[in-house]
Design a protein around this motif. Structure first.
Motif, PDB file in Angstrom:
ATOM      1  N   ASP A 100      -7.966   1.864 -15.494  1.00  0.00           N
ATOM      2  CA  ASP A 100      -7.461   0.699 -15.841  1.00  0.00           C
ATOM      3  C   ASP A 100      -6.985  -0.658 -14.723  1.00  0.00           C
ATOM      4  O   ASP A 100      -7.374  -1.951 -15.486  1.00  0.00           O
ATOM      5  CB  ASP A 100      -5.940   0.986 -15.839  1.00  0.00           C
ATOM      6  N   PHE A 101      -6.857  -0.686 -13.484  1.00  0.00           N
ATOM      7  CA  PHE A 101      -6.687  -1.499 -12.510  1.00  0.00           C
ATOM      8  C   PHE A 101      -8.010  -2.188 -12.301  1.00  0.00           C
ATOM      9  O   PHE A 101      -7.816  -3.815 -12.228  1.00  0.00           O
ATOM     10  CB  PHE A 101      -6.312  -1.100 -10.956  1.00  0.00           C
ATOM     11  N   LEU A 102      -9.153  -2.286 -12.377  1.00  0.00           N
ATOM     12  CA  LEU A 102      -9.918  -2.131 -11.650  1.00  0.00           C
ATOM     13  C   LEU A 102     -10.383  -3.483 -13.482  1.00  0.00           C
ATOM     14  O   LEU A 102     -11.380  -4.138 -13.175  1.00  0.00           O
ATOM     15  CB  LEU A 102     -11.270  -1.446 -12.195  1.00  0.00           C
ATOM     16  N   ARG A 124      -2.660  -3.648  -1.155  1.00  0.00           N
ATOM     17  CA  ARG A 124      -1.420  -3.766  -1.392  1.00  0.00           C
ATOM     18  C   ARG A 124      -1.399  -3.572  -3.350  1.00  0.00           C
ATOM     19  O   ARG A 124      -0.279  -3.171  -3.573  1.00  0.00           O
ATOM     20  CB  ARG A 124      -1.138  -4.999  -0.763  1.00  0.00           C
ATOM     21  N   THR A 125      -2.212  -3.835  -3.822  1.00  0.00           N
ATOM     22  CA  THR A 125      -1.946  -3.690  -5.305  1.00  0.00           C
ATOM     23  C   THR A 125      -2.260  -2.568  -5.397  1.00  0.00           C
ATOM     24  O   THR A 125      -1.676  -1.822  -6.567  1.00  0.00           O
ATOM     25  CB  THR A 125      -3.256  -4.475  -5.972  1.00  0.00           C
ATOM     26  N   GLN A 126      -2.772  -1.672  -5.339  1.00  0.00           N
ATOM     27  CA  GLN A 126      -3.730  -0.596  -5.291  1.00  0.00           C
ATOM     28  C   GLN A 126      -1.643   0.320  -4.552  1.00  0.00           C
ATOM     29  O   GLN A 126      -1.342   1.259  -5.904  1.00  0.00           O
ATOM     30  CB  GLN A 126      -4.223   0.397  -4.839  1.00  0.00           C
ATOM     31  N   LEU A 127      -1.260   0.454  -4.687  1.00  0.00           N
ATOM     32  CA  LEU A 127      -0.155   0.901  -3.280  1.00  0.00           C
ATOM     33  C   LEU A 127       1.163   0.232  -4.409  1.00  0.00           C
ATOM     34  O   LEU A 127       1.713   2.117  -4.773  1.00  0.00           O
ATOM     35  CB  LEU A 127       0.500   0.307  -1.949  1.00  0.00           C
ATOM     36  N   ASN A 166       2.344   2.759  -7.476  1.00  0.00           N
ATOM     37  CA  ASN A 166       3.106   3.644  -7.207  1.00  0.00           C
ATOM     38  C   ASN A 166       3.836   4.260  -6.046  1.00  0.00           C
ATOM     39  O   ASN A 166       5.223   4.899  -6.011  1.00  0.00           O
ATOM     40  CB  ASN A 166       2.094   5.311  -5.772  1.00  0.00           C
ATOM     41  N   PHE A 167       4.595   3.111  -5.531  1.00  0.00           N
ATOM     42  CA  PHE A 167       5.330   2.225  -4.558  1.00  0.00           C
ATOM     43  C   PHE A 167       6.465   1.538  -4.837  1.00  0.00           C
ATOM     44  O   PHE A 167       5.641   0.203  -5.173  1.00  0.00           O
ATOM     45  CB  PHE A 167       5.279   2.564  -3.157  1.00  0.00           C
ATOM     46  N   LEU A 168       7.320   1.020  -4.620  1.00  0.00           N
ATOM     47  CA  LEU A 168       8.174  -0.497  -4.193  1.00  0.00           C
ATOM     48  C   LEU A 168       7.612  -1.142  -3.172  1.00  0.00           C
ATOM     49  O   LEU A 168       7.234  -0.607  -2.367  1.00  0.00           O
ATOM     50  CB  LEU A 168       9.584   0.326  -4.637  1.00  0.00           C
ATOM     51  N   PRO A 169       8.349  -2.038  -3.853  1.00  0.00           N
ATOM     52  CA  PRO A 169       7.062  -2.924  -2.720  1.00  0.00           C
ATOM     53  C   PRO A 169       7.829  -2.620  -0.969  1.00  0.00           C
ATOM     54  O   PRO A 169       7.704  -3.166  -0.035  1.00  0.00           O
ATOM     55  CB  PRO A 169       8.307  -5.134  -3.175  1.00  0.00           C
ATOM     56  N   GLY A 170       9.778  -2.377  -1.200  1.00  0.00           N
ATOM     57  CA  GLY A 170      10.191  -1.846  -0.156  1.00  0.00           C
ATOM     58  C   GLY A 170      10.098  -0.703   1.277  1.00  0.00           C
ATOM     59  O   GLY A 170       9.948  -0.214   1.981  1.00  0.00           O
TER      60      GLY A 170
END
Length: 771
Positions: A292-294, A349-352, A355-359
């Motif tokens: 979906d991201f791609l 960074r976009t991939q992470l 699954n994770f928050l910016p912090g």
């Protein structure tokens, strides 16, 4: 004067090694062999009963391999790797083990096998488990001892579904079998809940139950528990053993234990399949999100590429084709490298962020790297600040076009690869070995339990032997008495069956009256007249002297050895007066006195026996003397010392009977006439032996022992505790008696063995004890 035994009585002898302790232990165990064997067998039997009452536990195990994620199945990771940002390839075994224990993996297994429902038959402890082992499933056994409510084996209950209100979760419910496959369910405290029939679904007051089958005698009861879902999952997680085989191998072993081997195998395989399925679903979900991201990034990158190409074409039309200089080529290549790294980090960074928050630490790390690259980019551009503006603008546009082309081509290729791989995607977990049906239980180790029980029983029996010894212990050996009480012993006398037969015979066949022996010759030359005492020479109750009737008996042989030490001790005494003292009644003191006096008289010694046991008068019976005048009359002043002496029929042996004067024995023995009589007799005889009452039963023996030159304590093997012997010796010492030693009587023939010390040491000990 020998002073070897100056140590207070009751002070144990020093030990050179552990020989005495080991010998005491062996002897105590031999004496109480019945207790040792009985306790050992009893505890071993209980251990065997417990071992066979435990259900057999089977273990089933499976192996799975956890591989590192393939970069080809991770397009963004592959893209970033291609652009210079590598990814780790460590096998995440520990994380996968925690995933196996997670609720998402275990909950489907709990539901499939109904592990949140437990049904346990109400059975008699231990006995019910044993009878159940020999019963045939599906054929309920008949009740024992008239107890129909208990399950005795063969019962089967299949609770297909059970839902209870929250207040009844974890509470034991009582299920009672009725006639014709019916049942009744009761809550805590016996409150009735529902009543139905097997095969039917019942729903009432928030409770739902369906029992698929019920095979049990009417009246048989079962305990049913509907566990909380979270508790059931936690219970399965604790029962499931998961661990990595080796270190960083990626091989994980799953094992499950159960009393049913089929259940152990099935649950283990179900957990493995649930884990594999969950792992594949995770990978598929990750792939779908990446696709979906791609799909959203490819159009944007294509639009950026088209814009960059249009700008570059427009600039080239205005300026014409110009060959870039070496400096411009360097600027273009450096800018491309920096832009490639920045683009890769932004994609990562976009991939992470999916699954994770910016912090998150990983995202913050990427942000720091991006900041550094941006500074390097600005610094790089400042180096080429003096380039012509037209040339600089053309190089920038050319760089943007190349970067956009690389990103677009990479994303387009990975999108196509991902769409192809999604159809045949597999997880990074592979099943190496499925669980198989176990044939041999892993526990309980019945043999080990039985052996441990036998060893425990043996240790308990030893402690019981010591406890009995401490509470009821009786001393049986010379060495034990000398070591623990510090009382020197002259020797031991084995039990004589011949003496018992003689006493039994004498009670039935009276002795005939023989010719009277000659009168007694006293120091003053006077003798008691025969006519005065002829009425006392009667065939009344008698105990024949064993030394006269059975001179070769083992008991007499032992007494002969004691005589040797006894004579040596007498020669060292200041007064040739010996008091034979028994600790308690029934030790054979009069038997020892009569036979010892007989043996000493045969060695050409003039021996006088005095029966000072005024309460029992046992010594007179050994010489066929009936009750009459004797010591009590002498102490009362009714007769003199000459009239109190009577012959015994044994050469050189005379007797002063106890007499029959009705007075308090203690008062008579404490009179001054006793000392005067003993002094008078001591001038006429070589040795005086006084038979006294038991020292622990009465105080009559204390004044007699205080007047004697030595006191000999007669003990019976196995009849006295250590405290009794110590108390007897202390009472004699407090009365001023010189305790020369002791004699151990009626020793078991198997235990009667020679004294360990040499004869010289024995004689020295006896002489020392006489002082």
């Amino acid at each position: 004067m020998n002073t070897q035994f100056q140590r207070p009585y009751g002070t144990p002898l020093p030990l050179d090694d552990d020989e005495f302790i080991l010998r005491d232990l062996v002897r105590m165990m031999r004496e109480q062999l019945g207790w040792v064997v009985g306790i050992t067998v009893a505890v071993g039997a209980v251990a065997a009963l417990y071992a066979y009452s435990l259900p057999a536990i089977y273990s089933a195990d499976a192996l799975v391999q956890v591989q590192a994620k393939n970069p080809d199945t991770m397009p963004l990771a592959r893209a970033t790797q291609m652009m210079g940002a590598g990814t780790g390839t460590m096998v995440p075994t520990e994380a996968e083990i925690e995933i196996i224990r997670s609720r998402s993996v275990l909950e489907p297994v709990v539901n499939a096998f109904r592990l949140n429902i437990s049904v346990t038959p109400v059975a008699v402890p231990l006995l019910g488990a044993l009878t159940g082992r020999f019963a045939t499933p599906g054929e309920p056994s008949e009740p024992w001892f008239g107890l129909p409510r208990y399950a005795w084996g063969g019962e089967q209950v299949d609770v297909e579904s059970l839902t209870v209100p929250a207040g009844l979760e974890g509470e034991p419910l009582l299920l009672r079998a009725l006639e014709d496959g019916r049942y009744a369910l009761f809550g805590p405290g016996g409150a009735p809940l529902v009543e139905g029939k097997a095969g039917e679904l019942l729903e009432q007051n928030g409770l739902s139950i369906r029992i698929a089958s019920l095979v049990a005698r009417p009246g048989t009861e079962f305990t049913v528990v509907r566990s909380n879902q979270l508790s059931a999952i936690g219970g399965l997680g604790k029962a499931l053993m998961v661990g990595e085989q080796g270190k960083q191998t990626g091989i994980v072993q799953l094992s499950m234990e159960s009393s049913n081997p089929v259940t152990a195998m099935s649950i283990t395989n179900a957990v493995v399949q649930s884990y594999v399925r969950q792992n594949l679903e995770r990978r598929q979900e990750e792939t779908a999100r990446t696709l979906d991201f791609l799909n959203t990034e490819v159009p944007r990158v294509r639009a950026d590429l088209e814009k960059a190409e249009d700008k570059l074409a427009s600039l080239q039309q205005r300026q014409g084709a110009v060959r870039p200089t070496t400096e411009a080529q360097s600027y273009l290549q450096g800018g491309l490298d920096l832009e490639r790294q920045i683009a890769a980090l932004r994609l990562r960074r976009t991939q992470l962020l999916q699954n994770f928050l910016p912090g998150n630490a990983s995202i913050q790390n990427i942000d720091q790297q991006l900041g550094l690259l941006e500074e390097q980019k600005h610094s790089f551009e400042r180096r080429f600040h003096d380039m012509p503006a037209s040339e600089k603008a053309g190089l920038r546009m050319e760089r943007d076009v190349k970067i956009a082309q690389e990103i677009y081509i990479s994303l387009q290729n990975k999108s196509q690869e991902l769409m192809i791989n999604r159809a045949g995607m597999v997880g990074n977990v592979h099943v190496l070995d499925e669980a198989m049906l176990p044939s041999t239980p892993v526990k309980p180790k019945r043999g080990l339990i039985i052996v441990a029980g036998a060893i425990l029983g043996f240790l308990i029996s030893i402690m019981a032997v010591f406890a009995r010894r401490a509470i009821f212990g009786r001393m049986r050996e010379l060495e034990e008495i000398e070591r623990r009480v510090a009382l020197p012993m002259f020797g031991s006398i084995p039990f004589s069956p011949a003496q018992s037969r003689l006493e039994d015979y004498s009670r039935v066949v009276p002795h005939e009256i023989g010719e009277l022996p000659p009168p007694v010759e006293l120091a003053a030359g006077e003798a008691p007249g025969p006519s005065v005492r002829i009425d006392e020479w009667l065939p009344a109750a008698t105990r024949p002297v064993l030394a006269e009737n059975r001179p070769h008996d083992a008991a007499i042989e032992a007494l002969c050895g004691i005589c040797t030490q006894f004579q040596f001790a007498v020669e060292q005494m200041p007064h040739r007066v010996v008091a034979m003292v028994g600790a308690t009644a029934g030790v054979g003191k009069s038997f020892v006195t009569s036979n010892l006096g007989t043996l000493l008289a045969k060695s050409d010694r003039r021996v006088l026996l005095i029966d000072a046991d005024l309460r029992r008068q046992r010594l007179s019976g050994y010489f066929n003397r009936a009750s009459g005048m004797g010591l009590s009359e002498l102490l009362a002043g009714r007769i003199d010392v000459k009239e109190a002496v009577v012959p015994t029929g044994v050469p050189n042996l005379w007797l002063v009977p106890a007499g029959n004067y009705n007075a308090t024995p203690a008062e008579l023995l404490m009179s001054l006439r006793l000392r005067q009589a003993i002094e008078s007799y001591e001038r006429a005889y070589d040795l005086i032996i006084i038979d006294t009452p038991p020292v622990l039963d009465f105080n009559d023996a204390l004044p007699v022992a205080g007047l004697a030159g030595a006191a000999v304590v007669v003990l019976r093997a196995g009849a006295h505790t250590e405290q009794q012997i110590l108390e007897a010796v202390k009472k004699l010492q407090r009365a001023g008696a010189n305790v020369a030693g002791g004699i151990l009587n009626t020793v078991d023939e198997r235990e009667a063995r020679p004294h360990r010390r040499g004869i010289d040491e024995q004689l020295a000990s006896a002489a020392g004890g006489a002082l």
